[in-house]
Enzyme design. Structure first.
Site, PDB file in Angstrom:
ATOM      1  N   GLN A  56       0.839  -1.207   0.000  1.00 53.17           N
ATOM      2  CA  GLN A  56       0.000   0.000   0.000  1.00 53.17           C
ATOM      3  C   GLN A  56       0.872   1.254   0.000  1.00 53.17           C
ATOM      4  OE1 GLN A  56      -3.494  -0.221   2.876  1.00 53.17           O
ATOM      5  NE2 GLN A  56      -2.307  -1.969   3.560  1.00 53.17           N
TER       6      GLN A  56
ATOM      7  N   VAL B 235       3.951   1.841  -1.067  1.00 52.94           N
ATOM      8  CA  VAL B 235       4.700   2.202  -2.287  1.00 52.94           C
ATOM      9  C   VAL B 235       3.774   2.590  -3.447  1.00 52.94           C
ATOM     10  CG1 VAL B 235       6.702   0.815  -1.604  1.00 52.94           C
ATOM     11  CG2 VAL B 235       4.990  -0.190  -3.141  1.00 52.94           C
ATOM     12  N   ARG B 236       2.469   2.593  -3.209  1.00 55.30           N
ATOM     13  CA  ARG B 236       1.549   3.123  -4.225  1.00 55.30           C
ATOM     14  C   ARG B 236       1.670   4.645  -4.329  1.00 55.30           C
ATOM     15  NH1 ARG B 236      -2.947   0.265  -5.624  1.00 55.30           N
ATOM     16  NH2 ARG B 236      -3.245   1.944  -7.113  1.00 55.30           N
TER      17      ARG B 236
ATOM     18  N   ARG C 268       3.366   7.880  -5.241  1.00 62.96           N
ATOM     19  CA  ARG C 268       4.364   8.082  -6.294  1.00 62.96           C
ATOM     20  C   ARG C 268       5.003   9.453  -6.265  1.00 62.96           C
ATOM     21  NH1 ARG C 268      -0.512   7.542 -10.091  1.00 62.96           N
ATOM     22  NH2 ARG C 268      -1.320   8.466  -8.186  1.00 62.96           N
TER      23      ARG C 268
ATOM     24  N   GLN D 172      13.596  -0.784  -0.246  1.00 61.34           N
ATOM     25  CA  GLN D 172      12.992  -1.856   0.556  1.00 61.34           C
ATOM     26  C   GLN D 172      13.889  -3.083   0.580  1.00 61.34           C
ATOM     27  OE1 GLN D 172       9.012  -2.869  -0.654  1.00 61.34           O
ATOM     28  NE2 GLN D 172       8.686  -4.172   1.128  1.00 61.34           N
TER      29      GLN D 172
ATOM     30  N   GLN E 252      13.637  -9.405  -1.156  1.00 57.23           N
ATOM     31  CA  GLN E 252      13.392 -10.838  -0.915  1.00 57.23           C
ATOM     32  C   GLN E 252      14.146 -11.685  -1.939  1.00 57.23           C
ATOM     33  OE1 GLN E 252       9.097 -11.346  -0.798  1.00 57.23           O
ATOM     34  NE2 GLN E 252       9.050 -11.011   1.394  1.00 57.23           N
TER      35      GLN E 252
ATOM     36  N   ARG F 217      10.941 -17.308  -2.385  1.00 56.68           N
ATOM     37  CA  ARG F 217      10.119 -16.275  -1.735  1.00 56.68           C
ATOM     38  C   ARG F 217       8.653 -16.290  -2.188  1.00 56.68           C
ATOM     39  NH1 ARG F 217      11.338 -10.607  -4.927  1.00 56.68           N
ATOM     40  NH2 ARG F 217      11.719 -11.554  -6.940  1.00 56.68           N
TER      41      ARG F 217
ATOM     42  N   ASN G 120       8.949  14.582   0.748  1.00 56.18           N
ATOM     43  CA  ASN G 120       8.869  16.008   1.062  1.00 56.18           C
ATOM     44  C   ASN G 120       7.612  16.256   1.896  1.00 56.18           C
ATOM     45  OD1 ASN G 120       6.639  16.786  -0.689  1.00 56.18           O
ATOM     46  ND2 ASN G 120       8.050  16.580  -2.425  1.00 56.18           N
TER      47      ASN G 120
ATOM     48  N   ARG H  86      -3.913   8.182   5.049  1.00 50.46           N
ATOM     49  CA  ARG H  86      -3.598   7.002   5.871  1.00 50.46           C
ATOM     50  C   ARG H  86      -3.924   7.190   7.346  1.00 50.46           C
ATOM     51  NH1 ARG H  86      -3.486   3.406   1.753  1.00 50.46           N
ATOM     52  NH2 ARG H  86      -2.002   4.049   0.144  1.00 50.46           N
TER      53      ARG H  86
END
Ligand SMILES: Cc1cc2nc3c(=O)[nH]c(=O)nc-3n(C[C@H](O)[C@H](O)[C@H](O)COP(=O)(O)OP(=O)(O)OC[C@H]3O[C@@H](n4cnc5c(N)ncnc54)[C@H](O)[C@@H]3O)c2cc1C
Length: 291
Positions: A116, A118-119, A121, A128, A131, A183, A199, A210
């Site tokens: 969620q 990294v949605r 932009r 991150q 894996q 993975r 920023n 959120r």
């Protein structure tokens, strides 16, 4: 002896279920958000002056380098600097707050959360834990409260599936299957770590979405921790991190049309009230101004 709860009264309609997720802040989820940069001294000395310089340059003949130098030297009244910054932010002139950034270590969140996160932009950068390249010896997972405190049999089956998946991952690695393939067995609940730099404009936007009670509990908790970190270095800047309905003055979430979340009235009700007011004004022979 523990008192039994009273049985439901069959003559009464069932109590409507609240749609507000339980505040995730009350439970330790084992995730962390740590502000890596800047520290309080840098924020106090430079951040407000940088934003103030951006705001004041728009309305001044003075060159930005002089405004900045004077702001850092304390030539301007701090409350006046904050007032200008607040009114510029509240007017939506967001580029002025793109000049300052915050870098966070985000640790122990689930892959469900990171997907969620990294949605987002615009104005935000992520790195991150891989894996592919990390061979996990002891992968940790997040256990949702509804499962932890729900039916013990379901919890046991859930935990044994997760443990089974992690055991099989180890066996696959042991059999020479590359980490990037092994993975695939990882559950969504697998914990991960990220570095996020954003920023201030993007941070306010992300927090608006959120911190909203409609957001999923884990990411909501993360942004509560993020807000806490910003407050620790600047209560003034931290005060802009709020559910989006707070600066808007109304809720625009269609799933809150029933207003089960009471933070702000739903926009349908605001428009209804406006329409009633406009109708009454028209009936009284004075139409309200429209564009
Ligand atoms: C409660 C909730 C439920 C959600 N449910 C789902 C779901 O079911 N399925 C799903 O796929 N996603 C879901 N999302 C994710 C959501 O759709 C967004 O992808 C995510 O919140 C990122 O926000 P953003 O689009 O504002 O992006 P950001 O990158 O944070 O962008 C910030 C702002 O910049 C502008 N912007 C950025 N990129 C562009 C662009 N390319 N073109 C024009 N303007 C741009 C927009 O104004 C945008 O609001 C959900 C999010 C929330 C908060």
């Amino acid at each position: 002896m523990t008192a039994e709860p009273a049985p439901p009264d069959p003559t009464q309609p069932p109590r409507s279920k609240t749609g507000i997720p339980k505040n995730p802040g009350r439970r330790d989820l084992g995730l962390r958000a740590t502000l890596l940069f800047p520290d309080r001294a840098i924020v106090e000395q430079f951040y407000v002056p940088v934003i103030y310089t951006a705001c004041r340059t728009c309305y001044s003949e003075e060159v930005p380098e002089d405004i900045f130098r004077r702001a850092v030297a304390g030539d301007f009244d701090p409350s006046k600097m904050q007032k200008l910054i607040s009114s510029v932010i509240e007017s939506g002139h967001g580029s002025t707050i793109e000049h300052v950034v915050f870098t966070f270590a985000i640790t122990g969140v689930s892959r469900t959360l990171s997907h969620q996160l990294v949605r987002h932009r615009a104005g935000v950068a992520f790195d991150q834990q891989s894996q592919r390249y990390v061979k996990f010896k002891d992968a940790a997972t997040m256990l949702p409260q509804s499962i932890a405190e729900g039916d013990p049999d379901l919890r046991e089956r859930y935990e044994s599936q997760v443990d089974g998946a992690l055991d099989l991952y180890g066996e696959l690695l042991g059999a020479g299957v590359p980490g990037e393939d092994a993975r695939f067995i990882f559950p969504n609940g697998t914990r991960t770590n990220l570095v996020m730099t954003t920023n201030l404009r993007a941070l306010i936007h992300m927090s608006g979405l959120r911190l909203c009670t409609m957001a999923q509990w884990e990411i909501r908790r993360l942004f509560q921790l993020i807000r806490h970190e910003i407050f620790a270095v600047s209560p003034f800047l931290g005060s802009f991190l709020a559910p989006k309905c707070v600066p808007l003055g109304y809720c625009d979430e269609f799933k809150n049309r029933d207003e089960h979340c009471p933070i702000r009235p739903h926009k349908d009700r605001v428009l209804e009230a406006w329409s009633e007011k406009a109708g009454a004004a028209k009936a009284a022979g004075r139409a309200l101004p429209t564009i």
